[in-house]
Design a protein around this motif. Sequence first.
Motif, short mmCIF file in Angstrom:
data_model
loop_
_atom_site.label_atom_id
_atom_site.label_comp_id
_atom_site.label_asym_id
_atom_site.label_seq_id
_atom_site.Cartn_x
_atom_site.Cartn_y
_atom_site.Cartn_z
N THR A 1 -27.01 32.23 -16.10
CA THR A 1 -26.25 31.73 -17.26
C THR A 1 -26.50 32.34 -18.42
O THR A 1 -27.83 32.84 -18.52
CB THR A 1 -26.23 30.04 -17.00
OG1 THR A 1 -27.54 29.86 -17.55
CG2 THR A 1 -25.99 29.54 -15.80
N TYR A 2 -25.48 32.42 -19.19
CA TYR A 2 -26.00 33.31 -20.53
C TYR A 2 -25.04 32.47 -21.54
O TYR A 2 -23.88 32.13 -21.35
CB TYR A 2 -25.59 34.73 -20.40
CG TYR A 2 -26.32 35.64 -21.57
CD1 TYR A 2 -27.70 35.40 -21.56
CD2 TYR A 2 -25.71 36.19 -22.67
CE1 TYR A 2 -28.78 36.05 -22.69
CE2 TYR A 2 -26.53 36.71 -23.68
CZ TYR A 2 -27.85 36.67 -23.62
OH TYR A 2 -28.52 37.17 -24.55
N HIS A 3 -25.41 32.44 -22.80
CA HIS A 3 -24.95 31.66 -23.88
C HIS A 3 -25.10 32.60 -25.22
O HIS A 3 -26.27 32.33 -25.52
CB HIS A 3 -25.39 30.27 -23.86
CG HIS A 3 -24.68 29.61 -25.14
ND1 HIS A 3 -23.60 28.85 -25.01
CD2 HIS A 3 -25.18 29.41 -26.35
CE1 HIS A 3 -23.33 28.23 -26.34
NE2 HIS A 3 -24.22 28.66 -27.07
N HIS A 4 -24.07 32.97 -25.90
CA HIS A 4 -24.20 33.63 -27.07
C HIS A 4 -22.91 33.98 -27.62
O HIS A 4 -21.81 34.15 -27.05
CB HIS A 4 -25.12 35.00 -27.11
CG HIS A 4 -26.10 35.18 -28.20
ND1 HIS A 4 -25.48 35.56 -29.29
CD2 HIS A 4 -27.29 35.06 -28.46
CE1 HIS A 4 -26.30 35.68 -30.32
NE2 HIS A 4 -27.60 35.39 -29.79
N ASP B 1 -31.89 31.93 -16.09
CA ASP B 1 -31.37 31.66 -17.60
C ASP B 1 -31.97 32.47 -18.49
O ASP B 1 -33.07 31.96 -19.07
CB ASP B 1 -31.34 30.18 -17.96
CG ASP B 1 -30.48 29.89 -19.35
OD1 ASP B 1 -29.28 30.41 -19.31
OD2 ASP B 1 -30.99 29.14 -19.97
N TYR C 1 -31.90 34.16 -24.98
CA TYR C 1 -30.78 34.38 -25.54
C TYR C 1 -30.95 35.10 -26.84
O TYR C 1 -30.56 34.90 -28.17
CB TYR C 1 -30.24 32.92 -26.06
CG TYR C 1 -29.94 32.04 -24.84
CD1 TYR C 1 -29.67 32.67 -23.53
CD2 TYR C 1 -29.69 30.85 -25.23
CE1 TYR C 1 -29.37 31.61 -22.72
CE2 TYR C 1 -29.23 30.03 -24.27
CZ TYR C 1 -29.23 30.31 -22.95
OH TYR C 1 -28.71 29.51 -21.89
N ARG D 1 -30.98 24.18 -19.61
CA ARG D 1 -29.41 24.11 -18.96
C ARG D 1 -29.33 22.85 -18.19
O ARG D 1 -30.23 21.97 -17.73
CB ARG D 1 -29.45 25.38 -18.11
CG ARG D 1 -29.66 26.68 -19.15
CD ARG D 1 -28.98 26.56 -20.13
NE ARG D 1 -27.71 27.21 -20.13
CZ ARG D 1 -26.93 26.81 -21.26
NH1 ARG D 1 -27.20 26.38 -22.41
NH2 ARG D 1 -25.46 27.05 -20.80
N GLU E 1 -17.94 30.48 -28.79
CA GLU E 1 -19.22 30.05 -28.24
C GLU E 1 -18.95 30.61 -26.77
O GLU E 1 -18.13 29.89 -25.86
CB GLU E 1 -19.46 28.56 -28.31
CG GLU E 1 -19.92 28.02 -29.63
CD GLU E 1 -21.32 28.81 -30.11
OE1 GLU E 1 -22.15 28.95 -29.24
OE2 GLU E 1 -21.47 28.86 -31.26
N TYR E 2 -19.47 31.52 -26.12
CA TYR E 2 -19.18 32.24 -24.96
C TYR E 2 -20.39 31.93 -23.84
O TYR E 2 -21.43 32.12 -24.18
CB TYR E 2 -19.22 33.86 -25.08
CG TYR E 2 -18.76 34.42 -23.89
CD1 TYR E 2 -19.53 34.69 -22.85
CD2 TYR E 2 -17.23 35.01 -23.62
CE1 TYR E 2 -19.18 35.53 -21.67
CE2 TYR E 2 -16.68 35.57 -22.57
CZ TYR E 2 -17.83 35.85 -21.67
OH TYR E 2 -17.17 36.65 -20.58
N ASP E 3 -20.07 31.03 -22.78
CA ASP E 3 -21.05 30.51 -21.92
C ASP E 3 -20.55 30.75 -20.57
O ASP E 3 -19.48 30.36 -20.33
CB ASP E 3 -21.28 29.06 -22.23
CG ASP E 3 -22.58 28.63 -21.82
OD1 ASP E 3 -23.30 29.46 -21.15
OD2 ASP E 3 -22.97 27.42 -22.08
N GLU F 1 -18.03 26.78 -20.57
CA GLU F 1 -17.54 26.16 -21.70
C GLU F 1 -16.02 26.52 -21.94
O GLU F 1 -15.79 27.58 -21.58
CB GLU F 1 -18.14 26.40 -22.93
CG GLU F 1 -19.95 26.09 -22.93
CD GLU F 1 -19.95 24.35 -22.89
OE1 GLU F 1 -21.01 23.96 -22.50
OE2 GLU F 1 -18.86 23.58 -23.17
#
Length: 641
Positions: free
Chosen positions: A560-563, A481, A484, A39, A606-608, A590
């Motif tokens: 933070t998370y992203h998926h 973080d 994922y 990150r 893309e969900y961040d 994003e």
Amino acid sequence: MAIEENFPLEQLTPIAKIESGAKQWVRPIYSMHKWWAGRLGSIFRTICLSVFTDSARPEDVWGKYLQKNDLDGKIVYDPFMGQGTTIAEALRLRCKAVGVDINPVAWWTARKIIGKVDVNNLTRTFKELEKKVAEDIKHYYKTKCPKCGRTADVMYYLWVKEIPCISCSNNIYLFRNYIIYTDKNTGALTLLCPKCWHVFVQTPTGGIAKCPDCSSEFNPNKSMVGGGNYNCTCGQKYSIVKTLQRNKHPPNHKLYAIEYLCPTCSKRGYKRIDENDRKLFQEAKERFDREKDKLLFPQQKIPPGVKTNALLNYNYTHFYQMFNERQLLCLSILLKAISEIKEKNERELLLTCFSNALNFNNIFTFYNPEYRKLEPLFTLHAYHIPNTATENNVWGAKLGRGTFRRNFDMLVRAKKYNISPYEKIKKNGKTEEFRIPGEVLDGKFCETFEELTNNGNVMLLCQTSEKIDLPPNSVDAAITDPPYFDNVMYSELADFFYVWLREALMDEYEEFKPELSPKLNEIIKNKVQVKDDQFFIDGITCVFKECHRVLKDDGPMVFTYHHKQSKAWAAVLEAILQSNFQITAMYPIESEILSSIHIKNVDAIEYDAIIICRKRAEEKSITFEKYEEELYLKAKDIIEN
């Protein structure tokens, strides 16, 4: 603490964009060693400042971003530290930090990132290493310049995989096309003749090329390979992978071209392979065969896995098969010499430099014909197996990417950054370097929490975070973080580095004694390891419960998370609920998040996001369905306002 209201998202966005576009120049410490899904440091610096700023005004937080800060020993805990972004950014702000990661490569990388070194001593040690082994290694990367006839340095050897046709047994060379390099300025093409393997330059003609050596004509963009199949001249079309699996051994490679740099001509160019080039490789191969019993290189088998199965499908069964004999010889010579360095700090940093160089020195790197450079193995979060491989110059010529020499330059930049950190900012339309007077990054390592509260400032542990030896109500904030879901198979990928690091570290560090990095308690979804959605939820829940236990009552958990999969988000939400937290704020990172905030319908985006959680009062019990709807309304309100 008012992070729910004071987070300066608008001011952070342009800074984060600068960093994401040039990470190794903005924060070189995070390019010291490869780690996946790292990150941005600018985001975590802002999170730390926002958590410990008692103001509801974003401008009050941002006013501190480019200043030296002293957060008075506030303790930050990261249960999924990875390469240590949270830890490094917290230490820069004069926090104390506890970081945990189950993977030894991540733990090692974090230690090397935050530790200081005398750069002059480091450079002196490198020079001594250079005197000891550089000429021995560089001997195997020489060729004859086709222009002046003198000795030139090899930048890259270009290889192609070959397999036998199942019908006629003729060798099929797995070229996707015959273009080596495209000059973007002139449009000229450096081509390989598929008949005689002559290398020549052709000005743009819009189609058929003619070899000046054998006069054969061919289409540079058309080959015998496509869609995972080969098309033999005998008429046979068949799967490349299935053909390999019939033979029970990895594909052979054939050397077809060289990119060289001539110190006499001061020219960089391409040439066909000559007999001396073949003899030089044979010399390296014969030396490796003679000395392999005393050379340092890994012997471990490649385990089955979601990502490693790609290797097994090509019949690669051991990690050393990801390198040719010349690479194994030169890497072993270099590793042995590094292992013999007496100064511990310098030795371990050069070992880290060596490990990172492995990403650029194997038979899975490939050549980028548009940008005229080598691309590393881990361009993606996977073991990518190209049909044409690029063998790098292990020590390095004057030009070239990913050599040991280039990685050392990157290491020096990183360690200078520790001494004098800086930020990259936009000023008058230009990106400028802004140094923060008096700020340093210097990890003073502790073994116990008691030491941390006294003289030290950081404790890094290599273990699972499901049960951690920290007192209750002892940390001021948990900032992390999480993994994922099924996006990154960290241990499967990290084993590539682990097996080499282990050769030098297993006698000194317990963390590197096992044959491979630990996988049993790694919190991911992985069908090969029989880890399903529930395994992931249970693991994340245990870690979040530990965060709840060690956090002070007013301390936030921020992550933070992203998926892009809704079930991945649902798993994290369920873990938050089960660990008795509630989400109090969420910030998009994003822009894609703006198109659809509903968590049940994010498969196409893309969900961040940055998620802020607080301890939930015991009496406020809530169902998962109600909680999900509550989060949706909260996120929708944040986006719209």
